[in-house]
Motif scaffolding. Sequence first.
Motif, PDB file in Angstrom:
ATOM      1  N   SER A   1      -0.790  -3.971   5.717  1.00 19.43           N
ATOM      2  CA  SER A   1      -2.219  -3.835   5.401  1.00 19.43           C
ATOM      3  C   SER A   1      -3.000  -5.060   5.873  1.00 19.43           C
ATOM      4  O   SER A   1      -4.100  -4.945   6.437  1.00 19.43           O
ATOM      5  CB  SER A   1      -2.393  -3.641   3.895  1.00 19.43           C
TER       6      SER A   1
ATOM      7  N   ASN B   1      -6.131  -4.961   8.451  1.00 17.69           N
ATOM      8  CA  ASN B   1      -7.469  -5.211   7.922  1.00 17.69           C
ATOM      9  C   ASN B   1      -7.996  -6.623   8.185  1.00 17.69           C
ATOM     10  O   ASN B   1      -9.207  -6.815   8.313  1.00 17.69           O
ATOM     11  CB  ASN B   1      -7.480  -4.942   6.415  1.00 17.69           C
TER      12      ASN B   1
ATOM     13  N   LEU C   1      -0.795   2.163   2.359  1.00 21.22           N
ATOM     14  CA  LEU C   1      -1.467   0.875   2.479  1.00 21.22           C
ATOM     15  C   LEU C   1      -2.275   0.497   1.239  1.00 21.22           C
ATOM     16  O   LEU C   1      -2.344  -0.671   0.872  1.00 21.22           O
ATOM     17  CB  LEU C   1      -2.379   0.874   3.711  1.00 21.22           C
ATOM     18  N   LYS C   2      -2.859   1.482   0.583  1.00 22.21           N
ATOM     19  CA  LYS C   2      -3.737   1.175  -0.545  1.00 22.21           C
ATOM     20  C   LYS C   2      -2.959   0.855  -1.824  1.00 22.21           C
ATOM     21  O   LYS C   2      -3.550   0.407  -2.817  1.00 22.21           O
ATOM     22  CB  LYS C   2      -4.672   2.355  -0.814  1.00 22.21           C
TER      23      LYS C   2
END
Length: 290
Positions: free
Chosen positions: A158, A162, A182-183
């Motif tokens: 991630s 990001n 990913l979250k």
Amino acid sequence: TTENPLNFLTNGSWSRDYVEQSINLAARIPNELVSGTGRAVSFHLSTYVTPDQWSADPGYWQERWEEVEKHLREVGQYGKRAGVRVHIENIPVPAWGDWAVNDDSKISGTPYHFRDMSTPWPGLPWRQEIKEIRETGLAWAIDVCHMHTAIRGVKEASRLINQKGFSRNKVLGCYMIFDSDLKEAHRAIRDFSKVVLGVVRNGDIVHVNQATGKFMRADLHQEDQPYGDSASLAYEKGNIPRHHINRIIYKALQIPVKLVVEVNEPRDKMLEAPNTRASLAYILKLASQL
């Protein structure tokens, strides 16, 4: 990598037969050695795929899961008839990230090293396969080091996407995880002991150990570096915060699970087993505080 690799995805029937031979062996353990705990066999699902195979449509893996599930259900039924409880052990992400890139880790006949392979079903705590494995009749062997390394790997993926701006497809392919993973990682690392204990059930196996190092790839981090697997609980510089390890051990000592010390030992001190001894001392000290 061999003529008949243990792989429930690509070599399901042979893998099922192989595990059933292990069940036969466990079934012959004398009763006095398993009193109160019962016989058990655990193994990695070993549904390893290459990066080329991973690039298939994600829906493909769900279709393949049905065949994997069928073999696991048969293994569970075989174990039940033999009086042996069968467990699947979760794996890190990436699965072979503790094996440095060198001549020994090269997969013959391919452009890959073992660290390039992984599985669509690593046993991440938020994934549906946690539940689906249980529905086959199998239990879980929750390896604490593997779980932390896996979640940390997802968190790093991630970050690379990001914060560092790497291609999403490239990063997901390198770590062999799905976009939906990913979250979950930031919360799971923060609440690690709660997350681990949330997937443990009565009758499971819990491998207690420490995690070390950080997996890095030259194409993502400018250098290659493996993580460390199964360090002593007494190791002071591990990745898993002490309060999380302690909470997991405290709980595991109070519920009907098999608590297993699984740690690596120095090659020249295998018989002395200093890391195992230190881990046992660590657990006994916690047990005295209950």
